[in-house]
Design a protein around this motif. Sequence first.
Motif, PDB file in Angstrom:
ATOM      1  N   GLN A 210       0.812  -1.207   0.000  1.00  0.00           N
ATOM      2  CA  GLN A 210       0.000   0.000   0.000  1.00  0.00           C
ATOM      3  C   GLN A 210       0.851   1.264   0.000  1.00  0.00           C
ATOM      4  N   GLY A 211       2.036   1.185   0.595  1.00  0.00           N
ATOM      5  CA  GLY A 211       2.916   2.343   0.654  1.00  0.00           C
ATOM      6  C   GLY A 211       3.969   2.394  -0.437  1.00  0.00           C
ATOM      7  N   ASP A 212       3.894   1.486  -1.410  1.00  0.00           N
ATOM      8  CA  ASP A 212       4.878   1.457  -2.493  1.00  0.00           C
ATOM      9  C   ASP A 212       4.531   2.544  -3.507  1.00  0.00           C
ATOM     10  N   VAL A 213       5.343   3.572  -3.542  1.00  0.00           N
ATOM     11  CA  VAL A 213       5.086   4.722  -4.406  1.00  0.00           C
ATOM     12  C   VAL A 213       5.279   4.366  -5.871  1.00  0.00           C
ATOM     13  N   VAL A 214       6.212   3.479  -6.171  1.00  0.00           N
ATOM     14  CA  VAL A 214       6.458   3.093  -7.566  1.00  0.00           C
ATOM     15  C   VAL A 214       5.247   2.361  -8.133  1.00  0.00           C
ATOM     16  N   ALA A 215       4.645   1.510  -7.321  1.00  0.00           N
ATOM     17  CA  ALA A 215       3.405   0.835  -7.721  1.00  0.00           C
ATOM     18  C   ALA A 215       2.255   1.812  -7.477  1.00  0.00           C
TER      19      ALA A 215
END
Length: 262
Positions: A210-215
């Motif tokens: 949920q916190g993966d900025v790239v995704a």
Amino acid sequence: MHAAWHPAIADGQLRAGAASPLPAEDVSCVFYGDLFRPPGRTLTLLDPPLRASDVDEGFETELLLALWAEAARTDESVLPPDARTLARTPQTVQRALNALSRSRFFASVALRSLVLDLKQVRAYLCDPAVRDAVQERVAAAVTDRTRVLVGHSLGSVVAYEALCDHPEWPVRSLLTLGSPLGIRHLVHDRLRKPGAWPGGVTAWTNIADQGDVVALVKDLRPLFGDRVACHLVHNGSHAHDATRYLNTPQAGRAVTDGCGLG
């Protein structure tokens, strides 16, 4: 890369209940990082000395702004971009990098590494020669025994396009981790076959923190169809780390099922 990835894959398989994880010799890694090096440089273990001024206008700046906006949405310590930022003034890139440096996601990422990542994504998506060279590396690694293709971050874009180009491959399953494939204008629309099902695979599993900025877009189904099995996981403070993705039971199940070891 293999030394880090194989134990994580095996751990994920055990978490998913597999009786026997894949042996090390059945896992191969494709390296193509050298293809992004500027010509004429001596290859070293260090990244090129990149700064904010090296971020080009257009694609690189737009992607940086998209990452900033997503970081601000998921991390209260990051100030969001405002109307002035959207005008893309000369100070835009530096403001974006300053903001991202305060985020949990990018706190341990060196500025030059972040700028280099932007340039690698642009090079792959916008330079046909680089794209072809990367795809040649993948094609050379696939054999008649290959059943699962795993792609992390930009590698998920590479794996997806490789399968689209080679429906004859024996690959049964695609596993994408921390993937930017859902970023419509900047990534999805620049694919050679946007929205297509990836070749002859029967299963596609996409996993995002949920916190993966790239995704940036976690759910790929609106762009690629309801057959994509999308999962949200929690990787702690290392949201985008490949090994944290690989040792999840969701990844372990995808590998085990794809190899017919269930």
